[in-house]
Structure formats: C-alpha cells, structure tokens
Design an enzyme around this catalytic site. Sequence first.
Site, mmCIF file in Angstrom:
data_model
loop_
_atom_site.group_PDB
_atom_site.id
_atom_site.type_symbol
_atom_site.label_atom_id
_atom_site.label_comp_id
_atom_site.label_asym_id
_atom_site.label_seq_id
_atom_site.Cartn_x
_atom_site.Cartn_y
_atom_site.Cartn_z
ATOM 1 N N LYS A 1 34.345 16.430 -8.755
ATOM 2 C CA LYS A 1 35.130 16.975 -8.176
ATOM 3 C C LYS A 1 34.890 18.575 -7.765
ATOM 4 O O LYS A 1 35.236 18.757 -6.869
ATOM 5 C CB LYS A 1 36.577 16.930 -9.040
ATOM 6 C CG LYS A 1 37.338 17.243 -7.991
ATOM 7 C CD LYS A 1 38.601 16.250 -9.045
ATOM 8 C CE LYS A 1 39.832 17.567 -8.524
ATOM 9 N NZ LYS A 1 41.111 17.465 -9.523
ATOM 10 N N GLU B 1 26.969 19.419 -17.423
ATOM 11 C CA GLU B 1 26.572 17.808 -17.141
ATOM 12 C C GLU B 1 25.449 17.108 -15.787
ATOM 13 O O GLU B 1 24.213 17.118 -15.865
ATOM 14 C CB GLU B 1 27.310 16.886 -18.151
ATOM 15 C CG GLU B 1 27.550 17.584 -19.480
ATOM 16 C CD GLU B 1 28.977 17.946 -19.786
ATOM 17 O OE1 GLU B 1 28.943 18.475 -18.472
ATOM 18 O OE2 GLU B 1 28.968 17.394 -20.659
ATOM 19 N N GLY C 1 40.673 13.621 -11.328
ATOM 20 C CA GLY C 1 39.596 13.121 -11.823
ATOM 21 C C GLY C 1 39.286 11.790 -12.039
ATOM 22 O O GLY C 1 38.775 10.551 -11.869
ATOM 23 N N ARG C 2 40.570 11.398 -13.140
ATOM 24 C CA ARG C 2 40.800 10.016 -13.670
ATOM 25 C C ARG C 2 41.494 8.813 -12.977
ATOM 26 O O ARG C 2 41.623 8.239 -12.883
ATOM 27 C CB ARG C 2 41.145 10.267 -15.385
ATOM 28 C CG ARG C 2 42.403 10.694 -15.415
ATOM 29 C CD ARG C 2 42.665 11.210 -16.999
ATOM 30 N NE ARG C 2 43.923 12.274 -16.614
ATOM 31 C CZ ARG C 2 44.036 13.143 -16.450
ATOM 32 N NH1 ARG C 2 43.161 13.803 -17.113
ATOM 33 N NH2 ARG C 2 44.707 13.849 -17.210
ATOM 34 N N GLU D 1 43.248 11.347 -21.695
ATOM 35 C CA GLU D 1 42.982 12.893 -21.373
ATOM 36 C C GLU D 1 44.716 13.118 -20.539
ATOM 37 O O GLU D 1 44.525 13.871 -20.027
ATOM 38 C CB GLU D 1 41.677 12.248 -19.845
ATOM 39 C CG GLU D 1 41.474 14.167 -20.247
ATOM 40 C CD GLU D 1 40.274 13.531 -18.794
ATOM 41 O OE1 GLU D 1 40.275 13.890 -17.755
ATOM 42 O OE2 GLU D 1 39.256 14.361 -19.562
ATOM 43 N N HIS E 1 34.293 -11.402 -33.100
ATOM 44 C CA HIS E 1 33.021 -11.525 -34.713
ATOM 45 C C HIS E 1 33.089 -10.436 -34.928
ATOM 46 O O HIS E 1 32.025 -10.241 -35.669
ATOM 47 C CB HIS E 1 32.230 -11.655 -33.285
ATOM 48 C CG HIS E 1 32.438 -13.387 -33.698
ATOM 49 N ND1 HIS E 1 32.348 -14.558 -34.688
ATOM 50 C CD2 HIS E 1 33.215 -13.978 -32.709
ATOM 51 C CE1 HIS E 1 33.302 -15.849 -33.828
ATOM 52 N NE2 HIS E 1 32.916 -15.912 -31.989
ATOM 53 N N LYS F 1 33.401 23.463 -24.185
ATOM 54 C CA LYS F 1 33.149 23.723 -23.095
ATOM 55 C C LYS F 1 32.771 24.921 -22.893
ATOM 56 O O LYS F 1 31.510 25.487 -22.546
ATOM 57 C CB LYS F 1 33.585 23.596 -21.587
ATOM 58 C CG LYS F 1 34.315 22.104 -20.893
ATOM 59 C CD LYS F 1 34.265 21.979 -19.609
ATOM 60 C CE LYS F 1 34.283 20.677 -19.242
ATOM 61 N NZ LYS F 1 35.762 21.038 -17.759
HETATM 62 O O1 F6P Z 1 35.535 17.657 -18.788
HETATM 63 C C1 F6P Z 1 36.568 16.700 -18.219
HETATM 64 C C2 F6P Z 1 36.965 16.524 -16.998
HETATM 65 O O2 F6P Z 1 37.618 18.020 -16.052
HETATM 66 C C3 F6P Z 1 37.046 15.148 -16.656
HETATM 67 O O3 F6P Z 1 38.546 15.321 -15.983
HETATM 68 C C4 F6P Z 1 36.924 15.547 -14.815
HETATM 69 O O4 F6P Z 1 36.831 13.656 -14.373
HETATM 70 C C5 F6P Z 1 35.580 15.901 -15.669
HETATM 71 O O5 F6P Z 1 35.436 16.405 -16.675
HETATM 72 C C6 F6P Z 1 34.136 15.421 -13.957
HETATM 73 O O6 F6P Z 1 35.130 16.460 -13.412
HETATM 74 P P1 F6P Z 1 33.935 17.069 -12.397
HETATM 75 O O7 F6P Z 1 34.740 15.068 -11.369
HETATM 76 O O8 F6P Z 1 34.621 18.221 -11.768
HETATM 77 O O9 F6P Z 1 32.831 16.914 -12.299
#
Ligand code: F6P
Length: 556
Positions: free
Chosen positions: A207, A213, A279-280, A365, A396, A520
């Site tokens: 987003k 990452e 995002g979620r 979240e 199980h 972060k």
């Molecule tokens: O760090 C949490 C977050 O902001 C989530 O809310 C989001 O889904 C995820 O990181 C990834 O963010 P992006 O889509 O901006 O890479």
Amino acid sequence: MTIVDPTTTTAWATLTGLKTAYTPDLRAAFAGDPERAARFTRTCADLYVDLSKNLVDDHILEALVALADEVGLGDRRDAMLSGERINVTENRSVLHTALRRPAGDSLVVDGTDVMPEVHEVLDKIYAFADKVRDGEWVGVTGKPIETVVNIGIGGSDLGPVMVYEALKPYVHERIQCRFISNIDPTDSGEKLSDLDPETTLFIVASKTFTTLETLTNARMARDWLWRRLIEQGAIEDTEEARKGAVAKHFVAVSTALDKVADFGIDPANAFGFWDWVGGRYSVDSAVGTVVCVAIGKENFADFLGGFHAVDEHFATAPWAQNVPALMGLLNVWYVNFFKAASHAVLPYAQYLHRFAAYLQQLTMESNGKGVRADGEPVTTETGEVFWGEPGTNGQHAFYQLIHQGTQLIPCDFIAMANTAYPTKDGDADVHELFLANFFAQTKALAFGKTAEEVRAEGVAEELVSAKVFEGNRPTTSIMAPALTPSVVGQLIALYEHITFTQGVVWGIDSFDQWGVELGKQLAMQIAPAISKDDAALEQQDGSTRGLIAYYRSQRS
Ligand code: F6P
C-alpha cells in the site's frame, strides 16, 4: 465524534445483572425449548449461522441489541459506509465496502464519486489477468507465465495467500502462485530456488511502497531475476536488457504510484488503490490481483459479489437478525462479561488453513488497543486473541484445552456441505465422516458428559472426574453450500463487520495500527549496531547488547 462509554449504558447494567443471574446450562436450555436451534439460527447471504450453542437467552440477546443501539452502532456503520472519516487518527475514510459495490453505483466522498475509479482499476486488473492467463503476457524470452510470485506483507500478503489457498480448485491449471513476505532471507530463498525466471512474474504489493520487508524482498527478487536470466543467456548483461526484463516480469500494486516508478516498474504496469482502504481490508482491492490472475475475472467478480451480499445484510438487517452484528456483540459478551481472552476459529475445510492467520491481522491489528478514538483510555477489556487451525487436525492437538481447560474459549466452527473432492472409503463418504467430527465437537462442547454418564460406561471411580466434560463451552456454527469464491468473500466480509461491531462498542478506532510502529523504528536504529558499529552498540540496553554480542560471537 462522540464516543459513548459502553460501561455507562443502561444495557451494560442490564447485562451485568443478567450475567450475575446466569448459570450456563445448555442442556436445560435445549430441553426446555425445542425451538431453540431454530430461534437462534440466522442466515446471511449463503451462510447458515447457528448461534444456539452460545451462552445466551432471549433477555441477553435483547440486552446486547440494546447495547448496539446505545453505543450508536447504526450511525457508526452508516458513517463508514458513506465515507465519513471514521479513521480519526489517520483522518481517513474507511471504504473497503466501496471496492465490492457493483458498477453503476455511485458513492460521492469529498465531492468525488469514487465508484468509477474503483471499476476503472478493476477493469485494468481483469484485462491484465486475462492476458496472463491466456498466455498473451509473456516473459522476456516470449514464454507464457507459469508462476506468479506475490511479494508483500501483512495485509498485502495474508489476504491474498488465504484466498489463493481457499480457492485452489479454481486456480488456472498452468499457473501456480507463491508468496514471499518475510524479510528472513530463507523465505525468498526457498520460494525462488526452483523457479524458471523466464516464466515467473512478480507482483510487488505494498500500500505504502515503503515497507522494509517488501522493498528488500522486491530488490532481491529483481536481482535474482537479472542474475538468473543472464546466467541462462536469456538477456544480455546491459542496463537496457535489465530494464526490459523488469517491464515483462514485474508489476506493482500500491497507493503510491510515484514510488512504484522509482523502483523501476512502469506505472502502466501498476494497479492503484486508495488511502481509504486499510491494509488488512484490502484483499478485495488491487491487492487481490494475484488472486484474480489465479482464479480469473469471473470468479473474482463472484468473490466481490460475496462481500457485497454480506455488506448489504450488515447495512440493512435489524440487529436481532444481523449476523455480523450479533456475532460481534456475542464476542463483547464473552470478552467483557466472561473475561474470555481468546477466540478460536476452527474451519472444517482444509482449504481454509490460512484463515485464522488472516483473521489474526484483521481482528487484532484492528481491536488490539487500549486507547479510544478520542484519545481517552478504554473503559473495559478489548481485543481478544484470535487463533485456530482446521479441524480435524486441531482435535488432535489443542481441543483438549477447549473441552476441559479452565479458560472459556468461544469458538466459531465453519464447514461446507459439499467438498471439491467427493471420496469414498469403502462405503463411507469421507466428507460425511469429516462433517460428523464437526457436528460432534460442537455437541460435545455444548452438552459435555456428566459423571453419571461416565459411570454408566463402567469407568473406574478414580477415573471418573478426568473423563467428565462440563459442557457449556460456547460455539457458533457457520455452514455454507460449498467453498466458492462468493462464500470466501462472504466469510471475509462477515469477520470484517464482526470486528467493526466490537470496535464500535469499545469506542476504538479499528482502522489505525500505531502499535506496529515502535518496533519498526527500533529495528532501523539497531540495524547498524549488529554488524560492526560499536558506538551504536554501546547505546543499546544491556539485554540487546548481550544478544548482539552473542550473534557476533556465533556468526560464521
Ligand atoms: O506494519 C503493519 C502494516 O502497516 C499493516 O497494517 C499492513 O498491512 C502492512 O504493514 C503492509 O503494509 P504495506 O502494504 O504498506 O506494505
């Protein structure tokens, strides 16, 4: 925005009294009311939702509905659906529901109708998915795409993975999808090692297009692509050839199209969305592009249709019939009045094996907060832990604790009437055996087994107490005809609105996520200290210094 403290409402006082007077006895509740199952069962789109094995009676349900009214759930829902800026700490609208509204609808937000843009992007995704599926979109050496690798994390990963896994029977036979999310280099290492770069397409989904990452993984994937194409003699080792390879093997999904261009991806190969999609809550936006390529535009349209059907239900059904609202209110009942700290979601559908992981971000979240939307502390417990695994595997493993442990764990059981693989074991239908386990578990949890029943089986007296099941462990059973794209969309929308309902009762902003920021920031501060910067190391606390010293002593 005026926030009503739920604990000051008349309904809360009523619920407190009802809880004090309530002795859970589901055996008696069913025995005394042959209509209980029917009276407490609701439907929502294709979902058949049996609430009867919850620890409620008519008075409790009425009081929960009154609570919804007193905290203004209707107004907050309408504010969300109409695009008011209910995400107050980020000053944003919350409009994931717009993503699944049909073409031709209109939704004017801040003077602009957002619906034409939503469908413009959707049409672009559909055209792209068609090209990849038809083999028209080819890699740099002219070969059709066989593997699509989605690079993203959090909402840009969990939704797409979960839905891809859920809808495996709908996936195009030539195309497989993989998902790289973790910055742990083993994730990309494992996912890429056996791929052919000539037939691999990467979707970088972020987003913000700033996530450490995702951008690190995207750069590594781009290096991998170049290195392998050059090694295979597929491209020259020139700047221009590298650019050409990116154009054919990388597309992006983001709200920040300028940053996509900086990365070297042509904005023509980027699919946008808007800051009003959290995002979620984004798998139904361009973030779902990987899913659309996998299952095709008709199935993706059905998927969105499933969401929309549940949105319509949430928007219009009276609270007493409104499944997401009722399930959210029941969660409040358990968290605040029974002090339940967790909630299990147990799909009897192997294809939903990533559903709990997906829900963890959606619910935790969203509602894992101790401060309300107006900045004041919350007045009661919020945000239970969501977890789960598919049945029967969980049976199980951890069901022991749900059946006989000391903590109350409300559970949602989810099952489909039909399977993608109808199979017999001798005369026995294996799906029916599977469903027998689903029915048996909710029955055992509700009704338990008394000491008398145990004794009647001839169990030695000293073992009786160990074999008693108290029962009265609450469950909701959700069934649907089959795990279709529409049903998967319905399930997601159901839990989105459950989460929203709980957030409204607790007065929190379910759409921000400030709690992820500190870690972060610290990671960026600590990073230099790890390899060699001793001055940066000195600034760390004793424990962190010790851990880094251990790492340095062990690294090879
Ligand atoms: O760090 C949490 C977050 O902001 C989530 O809310 C989001 O889904 C995820 O990181 C990834 O963010 P992006 O889509 O901006 O890479």
